[in-house]
Design an enzyme around this catalytic site. Structure first.
Site, short mmCIF file in Angstrom:
data_model
loop_
_atom_site.label_atom_id
_atom_site.label_comp_id
_atom_site.label_asym_id
_atom_site.label_seq_id
_atom_site.Cartn_x
_atom_site.Cartn_y
_atom_site.Cartn_z
N ASP A 57 -0.47 5.12 0.88
CA ASP A 57 -0.77 6.18 1.84
C ASP A 57 -0.98 5.65 3.25
O ASP A 57 -1.73 4.69 3.47
CB ASP A 57 -2.01 6.96 1.39
CG ASP A 57 -1.72 7.76 0.14
OD1 ASP A 57 -1.07 8.81 0.25
OD2 ASP A 57 -2.11 7.29 -0.94
N ASN A 66 -2.12 -0.63 5.89
CA ASN A 66 -2.54 -0.10 7.18
C ASN A 66 -4.05 -0.20 7.39
O ASN A 66 -4.53 0.03 8.50
CB ASN A 66 -2.12 1.37 7.32
CG ASN A 66 -2.96 2.29 6.45
OD1 ASN A 66 -2.97 2.14 5.23
ND2 ASN A 66 -3.67 3.22 7.06
N ASP A 69 0.84 -1.20 0.00
CA ASP A 69 0.00 0.00 0.00
C ASP A 69 0.88 1.26 0.00
O ASP A 69 2.08 1.20 0.31
CB ASP A 69 -0.90 -0.04 1.24
CG ASP A 69 -1.71 1.23 1.41
OD1 ASP A 69 -2.37 1.64 0.45
OD2 ASP A 69 -1.65 1.81 2.51
#
EC number: 3.1.3.16
Length: 262
Positions: free
Chosen positions: A99, A208, A97
């Site tokens: 961001d 996240n 990922d």
């Protein structure tokens, strides 16, 4: 984050257009995960839409039908990734990922920004200030040596592509996937690993946001969301674990052991 009334107006327009395009099946492009504000920045960087509902868990290795607006949609059979390169044969595919995992971005000026990315929206260019997570350089360099690495973000390519150009100095990412490659499921942009065209026992996702890997939680290595803590060492701490993981033939046993022992 503080936004001027004009930007907030543009944001509302952008989100409305994005929602319309999604319902029509049009491809989109945009960034981020758990933004602190649901305005323009949210529209550009989010992985979770403004309609937040609890996604339905889906078991690993089960053929998927994506659900959108109460209607089951056939997931396209065409793999998202090209055939693996011969020199990567046998390697684990690691989906990473962007961001709040590798970087944090903001429209609010940041004095210590690592990158400033111009992004054009509705004819107006906005400056996006990007902070690199500590130790991201060491992390990406080593991951690129060990794995077939794929950037997979729910953000728009108009933002995520130039960030990746500046972030990935070593060419660790062999492929980049953006929002249009996600499955829009119960209000969330989900990264469906079964669509990659790789054996799931050799696929890992680092993210996240649990909503991003709700279809394949057993393939996930969760990381804490990062915004601006420059003392953070999570990426550095993960390197030895991934060095060991790179040698296994089936990722499930090692990931399950890691979960039960932690």
């Amino acid at each position: 984050m503080d936004y001027s009334p004009s930007i907030i107006t543009q944001v509302a327009k952008e989100e409305e257009e994005n929602a319309t395009c999604r319902e029509e099946g049009a491809n989109q492009v945009s960034p981020s995960k758990k933004p602190r504000n649901r305005g323009f920045f949210y529209s550009l960087f989010c992985c979770v839409s403004h309609r937040e509902t609890e996604p339905r868990p889906v078991k690993n290795n089960v053929p998927l039908l994506a659900e959108e607006n109460g209607t089951l949609l056939n997931v396209p059979a065409e793999p998202l990734l090209p055939q693996m390169k011969s020199n990567d044969a046998g390697k684990i595919c690691v989906v990473i990922d962007l961001d709040e995992t590798l970087v944090h971005s903001s429209f609010k000026p940041v004095n210590n920004a690592d990158f400033i990315i111009p992004v054009e929206i509705d004819g107006t260019v906005h400056q996006v200030y990007v902070l690199k997570r500590p130790h991201v350089d060491e992390f990406l360099k080593r991951m690129g040596e060990l794995f077939e690495c794929v950037l997979f973000t729910a953000s728009l390519a108009k933002y995520a592509d130039p960030v990746s150009d500046l972030l990935d100095k070593w060419g660790a990412f062999q492929c980049r996937l953006f929002r249009e490659s996600c499955v829009f499921h119960k209000g969330n942009y989900v990264k469906d690993l079964s669509r990659l065209g790789r054996d799931l026992k050799k696929v890992i996702i680092i993210d996240n946001s649990p909503a991003s890997y709700i279809f394949h939680p057993d393939n996930a290595v969760p990381v804490a969301s990062w915004f601006d803590d420059m003392s953070d060492t999570e990426l550095l701490d993960l390197i030895p674990f991934f060095e060991r993981l790179s040698k296994v033939d089936d990722i499930y046993d090692m990931l399950n052991h890691q979960r039960t022992s932690s």
